[in-house]
Design a protein around this motif. Structure first.
Motif, short mmCIF file in Angstrom:
data_model
loop_
_atom_site.label_atom_id
_atom_site.label_comp_id
_atom_site.label_asym_id
_atom_site.label_seq_id
_atom_site.Cartn_x
_atom_site.Cartn_y
_atom_site.Cartn_z
N ILE A 151 0.84 -1.20 0.00
CA ILE A 151 0.00 0.00 0.00
C ILE A 151 0.87 1.25 0.00
N LYS A 152 1.99 1.21 0.73
CA LYS A 152 2.91 2.34 0.70
C LYS A 152 3.38 2.63 -0.72
N GLY A 153 3.70 1.59 -1.48
CA GLY A 153 4.11 1.78 -2.87
C GLY A 153 2.99 2.32 -3.73
N LEU A 154 1.77 1.86 -3.47
CA LEU A 154 0.62 2.37 -4.22
C LEU A 154 0.44 3.87 -3.99
N LEU A 155 0.53 4.29 -2.73
CA LEU A 155 0.30 5.69 -2.40
C LEU A 155 1.34 6.61 -3.02
N ALA A 156 2.53 6.04 -3.32
CA ALA A 156 3.59 6.85 -3.94
C ALA A 156 3.50 6.86 -5.46
N LEU A 157 2.52 6.16 -6.02
CA LEU A 157 2.44 5.99 -7.47
C LEU A 157 1.56 7.07 -8.10
N ALA A 158 2.05 7.67 -9.17
CA ALA A 158 1.22 8.57 -9.97
C ALA A 158 0.45 7.74 -10.98
N PRO A 159 -0.86 7.85 -11.03
CA PRO A 159 -1.64 7.00 -11.93
C PRO A 159 -1.36 7.28 -13.40
N GLU A 160 -1.58 6.25 -14.21
CA GLU A 160 -1.41 6.35 -15.65
C GLU A 160 -2.66 6.98 -16.29
N ALA A 161 -2.45 7.68 -17.40
CA ALA A 161 -3.57 8.24 -18.17
C ALA A 161 -4.09 7.16 -19.11
N ASP A 162 -4.64 6.12 -18.53
CA ASP A 162 -5.12 4.96 -19.29
C ASP A 162 -6.39 4.47 -18.60
N PRO A 163 -7.52 4.46 -19.29
CA PRO A 163 -8.77 4.10 -18.63
C PRO A 163 -8.93 2.61 -18.33
N ASP A 164 -8.13 1.77 -18.98
CA ASP A 164 -8.32 0.32 -18.86
C ASP A 164 -7.25 -0.32 -17.98
N VAL A 165 -7.07 0.25 -16.79
CA VAL A 165 -6.09 -0.31 -15.86
C VAL A 165 -6.74 -0.47 -14.49
N VAL A 166 -6.19 -1.40 -13.72
CA VAL A 166 -6.56 -1.65 -12.33
C VAL A 166 -5.28 -1.57 -11.52
N TYR A 167 -5.36 -1.00 -10.32
CA TYR A 167 -4.18 -0.84 -9.47
C TYR A 167 -4.23 -1.86 -8.33
N SER A 168 -3.13 -2.57 -8.17
CA SER A 168 -3.07 -3.68 -7.21
C SER A 168 -2.19 -3.32 -6.02
N PHE A 169 -2.53 -3.87 -4.88
CA PHE A 169 -1.65 -3.89 -3.72
C PHE A 169 -1.77 -5.24 -3.05
N HIS A 170 -0.75 -5.61 -2.26
CA HIS A 170 -0.77 -6.85 -1.50
C HIS A 170 -0.86 -6.54 -0.02
N PHE A 171 -1.56 -7.40 0.71
CA PHE A 171 -1.85 -7.08 2.11
C PHE A 171 -1.65 -8.29 3.00
N TYR A 172 -0.67 -8.20 3.90
CA TYR A 172 -0.39 -9.25 4.88
C TYR A 172 -0.13 -8.67 6.27
N ASP A 173 -0.60 -7.47 6.53
CA ASP A 173 -0.31 -6.83 7.82
C ASP A 173 -1.17 -7.41 8.93
N PRO A 174 -0.57 -7.66 10.08
CA PRO A 174 0.86 -7.62 10.40
C PRO A 174 1.52 -8.95 10.07
N PRO A 175 2.69 -8.95 9.45
CA PRO A 175 3.29 -10.22 9.02
C PRO A 175 3.74 -11.11 10.17
N GLU A 176 3.94 -10.52 11.35
CA GLU A 176 4.28 -11.36 12.51
C GLU A 176 3.16 -12.35 12.79
N LEU A 177 1.94 -11.96 12.46
CA LEU A 177 0.78 -12.82 12.64
C LEU A 177 0.53 -13.67 11.40
N THR A 178 0.36 -13.03 10.25
CA THR A 178 -0.13 -13.75 9.07
C THR A 178 0.88 -14.74 8.51
#
Length: 404
Positions: A190-217
């Motif tokens: 999510i940190k990487g997503l928030l730093a990303l400037a979106p593309e001028a392309d209508p046919d895209v989806v933005y992905s993130f991976h989520f395992y917080d907190p990794p000590e648990l998951t």
């Protein structure tokens, strides 16, 4: 008069679509991407790379069960080295076609094992310059290229954005209207997503991976030498810090106790888990973007109450924010824990299905012996980032994802 009417008709055919929806573009509806599953071992660490073994890795009955469980897409992890020759790429195309014939869309996700994209960006471009034209033979709606799994580019979001833009152009040269999955750097976090400037392309989806907190998951898979059995007793939610502390005190070694106490001190609850997901959703609203939680999951070795509570909380946060998701994974200890290679019709764990908001389909739960689950965890989830040893007092110097 007849000529004038024909001219009006032609103008209407051109202008009406523009008035309804903007410039000409995709003629087909976007692919169904709402609830998905990662298939992790078919074209990434398979038991055999023989074409016949790849063709039989997963049965049509097993794929139909995924559809019956309410899933609408598969994220297929692909080691580019496995499909570098004609035999491998043809096996991949056959597999994608079979999945699509069962009514499932397919995200084609390159998971390179030995690449270092910061120093070798051309390898990713060459992969898509070769693969994208081959995907034209498949269902154009249900074929979804993903740029790459979990790019790192530490402290360099601009460097990653530049490469991603170029690779998107490579894909567009062959697949001009395909939906393409993009992501941020920092392992697709999510940190990487928030730093990303979106593309001028209508046919895209933005992905993130989520395992917080990794000590648990992941039972702190990023750090070697810990007492995994003790970590598997961690609670979620951890609002009862005294109870969490008692679990930490029972650990067999000081490093594990210290890490468990660190987890307990953070007081992870459903609200805390939802906070970063809400941040991702706010980014998407600001940029009018579609979001995909391309991976999430929790180890089957974790105690069931904590595991199922975490899965429920993550799934609820995704649904509340209108975020599509894909559980990691079908054949991985972090998800449905189906063995590799899967049997002809694997049993799907109804408790996991219910936790992520899917109906059970009349199949009893599957379980692996503890030794098999640990072996799957070591093989299927260990990534270069997980293998790092994090120093105290900052045990989360590396947050695990699926790894490349």
């Amino acid at each position: 008069m007849v000529t004038f009417r024909r001219t009006l008709c032609r103008l209407a055919c051109i202008l009406l679509p523009l008035l309804a929806g903007g410039a000409p573009g995709r003629a087909d509806p976007p692919p169904p991407l709402a609830r998905g599953i990662n298939i992790t071992g078919w074209f990434r660490f398979p038991p055999s790379r023989e074409p016949a073994a790849l063709d039989s890795y997963l049965s049509d009955a097993a794929l139909l069960d995924l559809r019956a469980a309410g899933l609408d897409f598969v994220r297929l992890a692909v080691d580019p080295d496995m499909v570098a020759d004609a035999a491998g790429s043809e096996a991949l195309l056959r597999a994608i076609g079979r999945i699509q014939r069962q009514g499932l869309a397919v995200i084609v996700s390159p998971h390179p094992v030995h690449w270092r994209l910061e120093a070798q960006p051309g390898r990713l471009r060459a992969f898509w310059q070769g693969m994208a034209p081959q995907l034209r033979a498949l269902d154009p709606v249900r074929t979804v290229p993903e740029i790459v799994n979990e790019p790192v580019f530490p402290h360099d979001p601009a460097g990653w954005a530049t490469l991603q833009h170029r690779v998107l152009g490579d894909i567009r040269a062959a697949l001009p209207h395909a939906t393409v999955v993009l992501t941020g750097q920092d392992w697709g976090s999510i940190k990487g997503l928030l730093a990303l400037a979106p593309e001028a392309d209508p046919d895209v989806v933005y992905s993130f991976h989520f395992y917080d907190p990794p000590e648990l998951t992941t039972l702190a898979a990023y750090r070697a030498g810990l007492d995994r059995a003790a970590l598997a007793r961690l609670p979620f939610p951890a609002a009862d810090r005294a109870g969490c502390g008692r679990a930490a005190a029972a650990a067999g070694d000081a490093p594990t106790r210290e890490l468990m106490r660190y987890y307990c001190a953070l007081g992870w609850t459903e609200a805390a888990l939802r906070k970063p997901i809400d941040q991702a959703a706010a980014w998407a609203r600001m940029h009018h973007a579609r979001l995909l939680a391309g991976e999430f999951g929790a180890s089957a070795a974790l105690n069931p109450p904590a595991r199922l509570a975490w899965l429920r909380a993550a799934g609820a946060a995704f649904r509340a924010n209108g975020i599509a998701w894909a559980l990691w994974g079908y054949d991985d200890v972090m998800g449905l824990n189906v063995p590799r290679p899967p049997p002809a019709r694997p049993r799907l764990d109804p408790a996991v299905l219910a936790a992520i908001g899917l109906p059970a389909i009349g199949l009893p739960a599957i379980g692996l012996p503890a030794g098999r689950a640990e072996a799957n965890a070591a093989q299927g989830r260990a990534s270069p980032r997980q293998a790092q040893t994090c120093g105290q007092p900052q045990p989360r110097c590396a947050t695990p994802g699926s790894g490349t």
